[in-house]
Design an enzyme around this catalytic site. Structure first.
Site, PDB file in Angstrom:
ATOM      1  N   GLY A 170       0.793  -1.225   0.031  1.00  0.00           N
ATOM      2  CA  GLY A 170       0.091   0.150   0.081  1.00  0.00           C
ATOM      3  C   GLY A 170       0.831   1.096  -0.089  1.00  0.00           C
ATOM      4  O   GLY A 170       2.149   1.116   0.091  1.00  0.00           O
ATOM      5  N   GLY A 227       0.955   4.982   2.017  1.00  0.00           N
ATOM      6  CA  GLY A 227       0.726   5.811   2.990  1.00  0.00           C
ATOM      7  C   GLY A 227       0.839   7.301   2.836  1.00  0.00           C
ATOM      8  O   GLY A 227       1.297   7.787   1.698  1.00  0.00           O
ATOM      9  N   VAL A 275       4.138   1.271   2.050  1.00  0.00           N
ATOM     10  CA  VAL A 275       4.059   0.263   3.166  1.00  0.00           C
ATOM     11  C   VAL A 275       4.220  -1.119   2.588  1.00  0.00           C
ATOM     12  O   VAL A 275       3.849  -1.451   1.740  1.00  0.00           O
ATOM     13  CB  VAL A 275       2.672   0.420   3.681  1.00  0.00           C
ATOM     14  CG1 VAL A 275       2.475  -0.602   4.976  1.00  0.00           C
ATOM     15  CG2 VAL A 275       2.132   1.804   3.627  1.00  0.00           C
ATOM     16  N   ASP A 318      -7.322  12.213  10.973  1.00  0.00           N
ATOM     17  CA  ASP A 318      -7.480  11.448   9.484  1.00  0.00           C
ATOM     18  C   ASP A 318      -8.148  10.509   9.470  1.00  0.00           C
ATOM     19  O   ASP A 318      -7.864   9.306   8.992  1.00  0.00           O
ATOM     20  CB  ASP A 318      -5.904  11.391   8.983  1.00  0.00           C
ATOM     21  CG  ASP A 318      -5.758  11.245   7.423  1.00  0.00           C
ATOM     22  OD1 ASP A 318      -7.040  11.870   6.902  1.00  0.00           O
ATOM     23  OD2 ASP A 318      -4.947  10.689   6.765  1.00  0.00           O
TER      24      ASP A 318
END
Length: 708
Positions: free
Chosen positions: A411, A413, A418, A529
């Site tokens: 992923g 970030g 990540v 967030d």
């Protein structure tokens, strides 16, 4: 045949009887033609000898003079005309909402979110119809300027309206013209020309930079991309909200409306941007106000009117506007090539070219010597010993990720990629964080060290950290096998998407974790967030909040209020966008947006679509909840599931309220969720659930205790 001076003129009595008829005649549409014919000299008659027998030349002159005076008086009474050449004041214009006058410039909106500004000419305009037609002309000079730290959007409109004030209107995409209830109502009696810089699919907008004709509705009868046709027949687009100054001409002759715009200083283009016929007799009332309206929403820009002219008789009134020495509002865009800094940089750079080449060669030699050797740990600084218990060796992390191989990327970030890795028998998610200064590094490490002590079943566990070089940190989190929630909501088909039952479980888990952050520990932790990408799903599909790189902590007895502009557009509360200050209320707003995403299966912001929160408010006002529900869920229009979804939408909108003080706390949110699940069978209304929930305390709730 001559007439004696003392004799009686037979024309006098006839003229006395004719006078009332002449007065009424001046109101007819043929008055100009009559005035022209009477001004011709000598007067042509079929039998001049007969006229000479009944009236003298002086009587004819008197007759024509009286008719001309009556016509002139009639025209001056019925016509309305005014000109503002950058001389607006609070006394010569009516101001409503956020509209102000600054330095003789009319400013409809500034840099505030969700505002409306309206300005109207103080007197009503008499509307004179002739065979259902109506004529007027107006011209104005405007500038729409984007604001710092805000995404630009929405727009303004020139309008005819029967009333003053802004009651019954909404901000954002409604432009301060109508609201969800009044939009499209034939009793509005509103004629408007909109200059819109945001594309709203609900109004069938053609793009995000258009001019449209609105008749009682925000769905334009006719529209076109903003711009003009030049003398060669080529179209040039003009960006409405780039801060440049433009002039607009709106001319209506016998109900044929022509709209033209151009850059300031240009002559009016011959070919209009929009041309259409409007039946004003059914649209406008006998008297109307005329002026401007504008609005902002989550998107913000400043709308300014510099000059304005209007007339119901003079179609060339636009020529009266002064177009020179006007203030400029365009953002500065000076060329770097003309700057002193650039010139000095070229000189210094040229003189140091040899030195730079030597440095490059040296670096290449060092890299070549190192080859593919594995990086080693930096020397440990003294202050790091304070956080040593959670520090891992860089060698171990490097090996766990196969040298940060691209094959292990799972992923992205906010701060980079990540990676998936294995430390011993445990799977970990590895993130690289950049910190600018040593002071910032120590502050960040203190926060990370404290966060590691946060233990809750709905929070992603922080395992540890390591440091390779100054300004760079690597964080290790517990690995979540089922990835992030956004992939389950937005990147799968109906066969693999989450069921409604699982979605409710996810929202309950997120709310539980967020409640623990806010008041389940010695410090109030502000996540700042909250979004689907930061909700991770473990092997058993339990939801956990992750990405604490943005989190802020405050002792429970202190005010939580740190000025730090962080978060993701679409999930940010209006006050965070406006001030940059994060708070628990801002987290509640983000949770509300997440609730709406889970119900609708739609992202908070999607290109070419209105903001999810604004769109859902409209859906609820129109009682069309079935339209908003994720179609992959295949929900029946009637049943317990759709009722539960409607309650969840109400909860989401309550949490995403534009006013921070109107939002519930996470204590109240958890109580409402419990009431929704418990009261599915007896179908209590959302207002009843909310009222009963607001009185329940969660200070020592089982939710907090069981999650630790």
């Amino acid at each position: 045949m001559t007439q004696n001076p003392g004799s009686t003129n037979p024309l006098h009595g006839w003229f006395d009887n004719l006078f009332p008829w002449l007065l009424s005649l001046t109101r007819s549409p043929f008055v100009l033609l009559l005035q022209l014919s009477l001004s011709i000299s000598p007067i042509c008659v079929p039998n001049r000898s007969f006229v000479e027998g009944i009236m003298s030349c002086s009587s004819i002159t008197l007759f024509c003079a009286v008719i001309s005076i009556l016509i002139s008086i009639s025209l001056s009474v019925s016509a309305t005309e005014f000109i503002f050449n950058t001389n607006f004041t609070s006394t010569n214009i009516l101001l409503f909402g956020n509209a102000t006058v600054d330095s003789s410039v009319l400013i409809l909106t500034r840099d505030s979110t969700f505002t409306i500004g309206r300005a109207l000419y103080p007197s009503k305009i008499p509307i004179r119809f002739s065979d259902s037609s109506f004529s007027f002309a107006t011209s104005f000079i405007f500038s729409v300027t984007p604001q710092p730290n805000h995404l630009p959007g929405h727009g303004f409109a020139f309008l005819f309206t029967p009333s003053t004030g802004i009651n019954g209107t909404s901000s954002a995409q409604n432009l301060g013209l109508f609201n969800f209830t009044t939009n499209g109502n034939p009793n509005n009696h509103v004629f408007a020309i909109e200059f819109d810089s945001f594309q709203n699919q609900e109004f069938n907008d053609s793009n995000d930079n258009h001019v449209g004709v609105d008749l009682n509705s925000l769905e334009s009868t006719a529209s076109s991309t903003a711009g003009f046709w030049n003398e060669h027949g080529e179209f040039k687009e003009l960006r409405i909200n780039n801060g440049e100054i433009y002039q607009v001409w709106i001319e209506c002759l016998n109900s044929l409306v022509n709209i033209t715009m151009a850059e300031l200083g240009m002559r009016k283009p011959r070919k209009p941007l929009i041309s259409l016929s409007v039946n004003f007799s059914e649209l406008l009332l006998d008297e109307m106000f005329v002026g401007f309206t504008a609005s902002t929403g989550q998107l913000v820009q400043s709308h300014k009117i510099l000059s304005w002219s209007f007339s119901t008789s003079n179609l060339s009134i636009g020529d009266a506007l002064v177009r020179t020495n006007l203030p400029s509002f365009a953002p500065h865009n000076d060329s770097i090539f003309n700057s002193i800094a650039f010139i000095v940089g070229i000189i210094v750079g040229g003189s140091g070219l040899v030195i730079i080449c030597c440095i490059v060669v040296y670096v290449l030699v060092i890299i070549k010597r190192r080859g593919t050797k594995k990086p080693m740990d930096d020397d440990i600084e003294d202050w790091e010993l304070e956080y040593w218990p959670h520090r891992f060796a860089y060698d171990d992390v490097y090996a766990a990720t196969d040298g940060f191989s691209e094959a292990n990327v799972v992923g992205f970030g906010r701060n980079g990629m990540v990676y998936k890795g294995e430390l011993g028998r445990s799977k970990v998610a590895v993130k690289k964080i950049s910190v600018e200064s040593e002071c910032g590094m120590r502050e960040f490490m203190a926060e990370i060290s404290s966060l590691r002590r946060l233990k809750h079943r709905n929070l992603v566990k922080l395992i540890g950290w390591c440091k390779k070089e100054k300004g760079s940190l690597i964080l290790m989190y517990e690995f979540m096998e089922n990835g992030s929630l956004d992939k389950k909501l937005f990147e799968c088909d109906e066969n693999t998407t989450l069921s409604w039952e699982k979605r409710m479980k996810v929202l309950s888990d997120v709310a539980t974790g967020l409640l623990y952050l806010h008041q389940g520990w010695d410090y109030k932790v502000i996540h700042s967030d909250i979004k689907a990408n930061n909700v991770l799903l473990d092997r058993d599909m339990n939801a956990r909040l992750g990405d604490f790189g943005l989190a802020r902590m405050q002792p429970n007895k202190r005010t939580v209020d740190k000025k730090r502009v962080v978060g993701t557009v679409g999930y940010l509360a209006p006050e965070v966008v406006r001030t940059g200050r994060v708070s628990m209320q801002g987290d509640v707003f983000g949770f509300g947006v997440l609730v709406l995403e889970v119900v609708c299966g739609r992202r908070a912001m999607e290109e070419g679509k209105p903001l999810l929160v604004d769109w859902m408010r409209g859906v609820m006002e129109r009682n069309e909840i079935v339209v908003a529900v994720d179609e992959r869920l295949k929900v029946e229009e009637v049943g317990e599931e759709i009722d539960e979804m409607e309650r969840m939408v109400c909860l989401g909108l309550l949490c995403a309220h534009p006013e921070a003080g109107a939002r519930p706390t996470m204590q109240q949110v958890m109580n409402i969720l419990g009431e929704i699940n418990k009261d599915n069978s007896n179908h209590r209304t959302f207002e009843q659930i909310k009222t009963s929930s607001s009185s329940t305390s969660f200070v020592e709730s089982d939710v907090l205790k069981s999650g630790r």
